[in-house]
Design an enzyme around this catalytic site. Structure first.
Site, PDB file in Angstrom:
ATOM      1  N   ARG A 234       2.289   3.554  -3.481  1.00  0.00           N
ATOM      2  CA  ARG A 234       1.261   4.450  -2.946  1.00  0.00           C
ATOM      3  C   ARG A 234       0.699   5.269  -4.102  1.00  0.00           C
ATOM      4  NH1 ARG A 234      -0.483   2.221   1.608  1.00  0.00           N
ATOM      5  NH2 ARG A 234       1.135   2.063   3.225  1.00  0.00           N
TER       6      ARG A 234
ATOM      7  N   GLU B  95      -0.166  -5.644  12.764  1.00  0.00           N
ATOM      8  CA  GLU B  95       0.453  -5.138  11.537  1.00  0.00           C
ATOM      9  C   GLU B  95       1.871  -5.674  11.368  1.00  0.00           C
ATOM     10  OE1 GLU B  95      -1.084  -3.622   9.162  1.00  0.00           O
ATOM     11  OE2 GLU B  95      -2.944  -3.487  10.315  1.00  0.00           O
TER      12      GLU B  95
END
Length: 208
Positions: free
Chosen positions: A68, A97
């Site tokens: 991230r 997902e």
């Protein structure tokens, strides 16, 4: 006192959108305060997200580790993603997902919790599902790219995750909220009476 968040909208006298990105934007509103003054509020406009706490028959949670960039860390997370279109059914998005990120499907789906991630600066709403009855999805694996091409997958016992969260070792919002919510539901004997997967979601209304 009723423990219930309530809708309310203070008057906006001016609004601009100084930035528009691929999925999100930034909005600036001039908002009239209760005392009559006007305050400027900048916030991110977000389409909303779903996340999946997928629990296998050995009481292990399916995790993935992903880079991230904003926080410069690789975080352990649960499968999650954006609502692709306005009004998208969140269960369908969550099933997508789970398939795309882990190549897994689930038989039993419940709503675990609904949260606003950072309501002081973003309107993102997230619905976290509990998924059980896991099995491998049919067909070819979804082709991943960018950060997702470097993901690691693991299955970790729920109790171990609770301890890691409380020790400050895990920081992803959906993972922390999902894990502690399930642990709390079990402690209160509520894990078998969670809301159905199609429960209303006022923050992001959807078609059945």
């Amino acid at each position: 006192m009723e423990l219930q968040d309530t809708p309310e909208e203070w008057r906006v006298v001016a609004t601009t959108t100084p930035f528009r990105g691929n999925k999100t934007s930034v909005r600036t509103d001039d908002v009239v305060m209760p005392d009559g003054t006007v305050a400027r509020r900048d916030y991110q406009v977000h389409p909303g997200s779903v996340a999946v706490l997928a629990l296998d028959e050995q009481d292990r949670v399916l995790l993935l580790k992903q880079y991230r960039h904003p926080v410069r860390q690789k975080l352990w997370e649960i499968p999650a993603g954006l609502l692709d279109v306005p009004g998208e059914n969140p269960l369908h998005a969550a099933q997508r997902e789970l398939y795309e990120e882990a190549h897994v499907k689930a038989e039993d789906w419940r709503v675990l919790t609904d949260v606003y991630t950072t309501p002081g600066g973003c309107d993102e709403a997230v619905r976290i599902f509990l998924a059980r009855g896991l099995s491998e999805a049919e067909g070819e694996r979804f082709e991943v790219s960018e950060e997702e091409a470097d993901m690691e997958l693991a299955r970790v016992p729920l109790g171990e995750l609770v301890r890691a969260v409380l020790a400050g070792s895990l920081h992803n919002n959906c993972l922390v909220v999902g894990v502690l919510s399930l642990a709390a539901a079990r402690a209160e004997g509520l894990d078998e009476s969670l809301r159905p997967a199609d429960a209303p979601w006022p923050a992001r209304p959807f078609e059945a």
